[in-house]
Design a protein around this motif. Structure first.
Motif, PDB file in Angstrom:
ATOM      1  N   UNK A  39     -29.456   7.168  -5.309  1.00 50.18           N
ATOM      2  CA  UNK A  39     -28.124   7.452  -5.857  1.00 50.18           C
ATOM      3  C   UNK A  39     -28.120   7.257  -7.364  1.00 50.18           C
ATOM      4  N   UNK A  40     -27.521   8.216  -8.063  1.00 47.29           N
ATOM      5  CA  UNK A  40     -27.466   8.138  -9.522  1.00 47.29           C
ATOM      6  C   UNK A  40     -27.159   9.491 -10.123  1.00 47.29           C
ATOM      7  N   UNK A  41     -27.437   9.612 -11.408  1.00 45.63           N
ATOM      8  CA  UNK A  41     -27.115  10.831 -12.119  1.00 45.63           C
ATOM      9  C   UNK A  41     -28.288  11.743 -12.355  1.00 45.63           C
ATOM     10  N   UNK A  70     -20.042   5.983   4.073  1.00 41.54           N
ATOM     11  CA  UNK A  70     -18.816   6.453   3.449  1.00 41.54           C
ATOM     12  C   UNK A  70     -18.681   7.970   3.595  1.00 41.54           C
ATOM     13  N   UNK A  71     -17.474   8.418   3.780  1.00 43.39           N
ATOM     14  CA  UNK A  71     -17.201   9.854   3.745  1.00 43.39           C
ATOM     15  C   UNK A  71     -17.405  10.382   2.332  1.00 43.39           C
ATOM     16  N   UNK A  72     -17.744  11.659   2.224  1.00 42.99           N
ATOM     17  CA  UNK A  72     -18.055  12.235   0.923  1.00 42.99           C
ATOM     18  C   UNK A  72     -16.918  12.046  -0.068  1.00 42.99           C
ATOM     19  N   UNK A  77     -19.470   8.804  -7.921  1.00 43.90           N
ATOM     20  CA  UNK A  77     -20.229   9.940  -8.437  1.00 43.90           C
ATOM     21  C   UNK A  77     -21.707   9.877  -8.069  1.00 43.90           C
ATOM     22  N   UNK A  78     -22.306   8.690  -8.161  1.00 46.43           N
ATOM     23  CA  UNK A  78     -23.747   8.568  -7.916  1.00 46.43           C
ATOM     24  C   UNK A  78     -24.092   8.844  -6.462  1.00 46.43           C
ATOM     25  N   UNK A 230     -26.287  16.873 -15.842  1.00 44.52           N
ATOM     26  CA  UNK A 230     -25.610  16.613 -14.565  1.00 44.52           C
ATOM     27  C   UNK A 230     -24.208  16.042 -14.755  1.00 44.52           C
ATOM     28  N   UNK A 231     -23.705  16.096 -15.995  1.00 41.26           N
ATOM     29  CA  UNK A 231     -22.352  15.627 -16.270  1.00 41.26           C
ATOM     30  C   UNK A 231     -22.195  14.127 -16.330  1.00 41.26           C
ATOM     31  N   UNK A 232     -23.291  13.391 -16.588  1.00 37.25           N
ATOM     32  CA  UNK A 232     -23.231  11.943 -16.607  1.00 37.25           C
ATOM     33  C   UNK A 232     -23.541  11.418 -18.019  1.00 37.25           C
TER      34      UNK A 232
END
Length: 244
Positions: A39-41, A70-72, A77-78, A230-232
């Motif tokens: 998980x990450x950018x 978790x549900x989407x 963000x990550x 990636x918008x991060x």
């Protein structure tokens, strides 16, 4: 015996490759992974592709748990980036990882503490921010664990603590994200202060474990540009500077 310890890769496959090459050059015999892997950018799928064939002893972090439960529309963000880019078999691999793992008789792998993947083991957060935990706080968090070595991650901060009772606790730092901010349980920032990829090597020559904390250079400017693509932008600053 040389044991390499990695944690908190967060999808930064370029940093991971640099660390694995450095460890090979130092004749590390075995690698272990303390979670928060994809998980990450950056590149969740590519990171899983790199690691799965290696079959390192690996535990899950809070991000693997969140990605699996978790549900989407409830993900940050990550985790959402990982959920939307990883293959089903890769997510299945992450979902099957154990929360903790005993390696040999005397080495325990945890992400946060033995009981919680969100609680810091070697740091404490209060209204003033983040600080090194006291000996009493650390002892309370490890409870009656009998492992002489506890390997933990989660804070992205390299630290070694030896307790009077004989425990050696090591946080290898983060391979892939040298700084972040969080609001749990209070707003705080964790910053390594430089953009290096970090890991640790534990060596046992028969007379007990010694620890080396290592910082590795890699092309963090390209990683920052990838995060921006990636918008991060938040990740890009952290990757370039080791600061939030």
């Amino acid at each position: 015996m040389k044991l390499g310890v990695i944690s908190d890769i967060h999808g930064n496959v370029a940093a991971l490759d640099a660390v694995l090459a450095d460890a090979a050059g130092r004749k590390v015999e075995k690698m272990v992974n303390l979670g928060d892997i994809c998980s990450g950018g950056l590149f969740p799928r590519e990171t899983a592709d790199r690691l799965m064939p290696l079959e390192f002893p690996t535990i899950r972090g809070n991000h693997e748990r969140q990605l699996s439960t978790h549900a989407l529309d409830k993900m940050g963000l990550s985790d959402r980036h990982a959920a939307m880019t990883m293959l089903p078999e890769q997510r299945g691999w992450l979902a099957a990882l154990p929360a903790t793992l005993r390696l040999f008789q005397d080495v325990l792998l945890v992400h946060g503490t033995p009981d919680c993947d969100l609680t810091y083991l070697l740091e404490t957060v209060d209204e003033t921010g983040i600080r090194p935990a006291t000996t009493a706080e650390i002892e309370r968090r490890i409870g009656d664990i009998d492992a002489s070595v506890i390997l933990c991650g989660h804070t992205h901060l390299q630290r070694v603590v030896r307790l009077d009772g004989g425990h050696l606790i090591v946080n290898p730092g983060s391979v892939g994200l040298p700084a972040y901010d969080d609001d749990r349980p209070y707003a705080h920032v964790a910053e390594s202060g430089s953009p290096h990829a970090r890991y640790a090597i534990l060596s046992d020559d028969g007379h007990g474990w010694t620890v080396e904390l290592i910082a590795v250079e890699y092309d963090w400017e390209q990683a920052a540009r990838d995060a921006e693509a990636n918008g991060r932008a938040d990740w890009a600053r952290a990757l370039r500077t080791g600061r939030v």
